[in-house]
Write an enzyme that holds these catalytic residues in place. Structure first.
Site, PDB file in Angstrom:
ATOM      1  N   CYS A 130       0.852  -1.197   0.000  1.00 54.67           N
ATOM      2  CA  CYS A 130       0.000   0.000   0.000  1.00 54.67           C
ATOM      3  C   CYS A 130       0.880   1.237   0.000  1.00 54.67           C
ATOM      4  CB  CYS A 130      -0.891  -0.016   1.246  1.00 54.67           C
ATOM      5  SG  CYS A 130      -1.973   1.421   1.375  1.00 54.67           S
ATOM      6  N   HIS A 172      -8.989  -3.550  -2.491  1.00 51.18           N
ATOM      7  CA  HIS A 172      -8.025  -2.778  -1.693  1.00 51.18           C
ATOM      8  C   HIS A 172      -8.448  -1.311  -1.620  1.00 51.18           C
ATOM      9  CE1 HIS A 172      -3.674  -1.934  -0.479  1.00 51.18           C
ATOM     10  NE2 HIS A 172      -4.146  -0.734  -0.746  1.00 51.18           N
ATOM     11  N   GLU A 173      -8.806  -0.737  -2.779  1.00 50.77           N
ATOM     12  CA  GLU A 173      -9.150   0.696  -2.808  1.00 50.77           C
ATOM     13  C   GLU A 173     -10.494   0.961  -2.136  1.00 50.77           C
ATOM     14  OE1 GLU A 173      -6.785   2.533  -3.377  1.00 50.77           O
ATOM     15  OE2 GLU A 173      -5.520   1.050  -4.366  1.00 50.77           O
ATOM     16  N   HIS A 176     -10.185   1.049   1.579  1.00 55.98           N
ATOM     17  CA  HIS A 176      -9.677   2.329   2.116  1.00 55.98           C
ATOM     18  C   HIS A 176     -10.827   3.270   2.459  1.00 55.98           C
ATOM     19  CE1 HIS A 176      -5.340   2.409   2.031  1.00 55.98           C
ATOM     20  NE2 HIS A 176      -5.257   2.003   0.779  1.00 55.98           N
TER      21      HIS A 176
HETATM   22 ZN    ZN Z   1      -3.613   1.192  -0.160  1.00 55.91          ZN
END
Ligand code: ZN
Length: 217
Positions: A130, A172-173, A176
């Site tokens: 990340c 993953h995004e 966030h």
């Molecule tokens: Zn990330």
């Protein structure tokens, strides 16, 4: 998400990447320790999406992602609690050519107010890094395929199924935007430095790594 290096077919960064005078200024990427990375982001309205400041912000995010270099960048990573991310993986690969990571080309996308759900029970475990946790990576097991729903930069609705590495980037995004970081999901004991990965594990399978590190299962 940090870009996975792939020596053979990695495409060069676009010619305008980096601190070229012509492009929008690059945004500073915040690192773990900033509370914005741990808070759920607020959804954007149609009006906000279509506003000129938001359109400029998208361009700045895109250039910042290229320069990092990364394959995804979520708004909290530049200190903004807004529910959107930019994604793009320029690797030149289709499904026949995707390799063990099942990494295929992901064209540039803006995902506003995204959400996803797993499709089926299949999972994959790979190293993931990340841009907000520089210098490290860890094994993360994730659904192989997800169905995602989002608005694009013109506030048009999309629903699409992703699989393989692109599905990992989408997860993953989007995570966030819920205040989640990959280390929340990582396989315990698997966190290593990028340097160690390049030196020792770059060419190894996940199974070899797990065995060497005494990770069961
Ligand atoms: Zn990330």
């Amino acid at each position: 998400m940090a870009r996975q290096r792939r020596r053979a077919r990695e495409q060069a960064a676009p010619p305008d990447a980096g601190a070229e005078a012509a492009g929008p200024p690059l945004l500073p990427i915040v690192q773990v320790g900033e509370a914005v990375l741990r808070r759920p982001s607020r959804e954007l309205t149609r009006e906000e999406i279509l506003s000129p400041p938001f359109q400029r912000l998208i361009e700045a995010m895109r250039e910042t992602m290229y320069a990092a270099p990364g394959v995804g960048l979520a708004a909290p990573q530049v200190g903004l609690g807004m529910r959107f991310a930019v994604l793009e993986d320029r690797v030149e690969a289709d499904e026949d050519d995707a390799g063990p990571l099942e990494r295929t080309t992901l064209p540039f996308m803006v995902m506003v107010n995204p959400r996803y759900e797993p499709v089926g029970d299949e999972t994959r475990e790979h190293f993931e890094g990340c841009l907000s946790l520089e210098g490290f990576r860890a094994l993360v097991r994730r659904p192989y395929s997800v169905r995602a729903h989002w608005l694009d930069e013109k506030a048009h609705e999309h629903t699409r199924t992703f699989k393989g590495w692109p599905a990992r980037i989408v997860q993953h995004e989007t995570d966030h935007l819920d205040g989640k970081i990959y280390i929340d999901l990582m396989t315990p004991r698997s966190l290593i430095t990028d340097e160690a990965w390049v030196t020792h594990w770059d060419q190894s399978s996940v199974e070899e790594f797990r065995e060497a590190f005494g990770i069961d299962g």
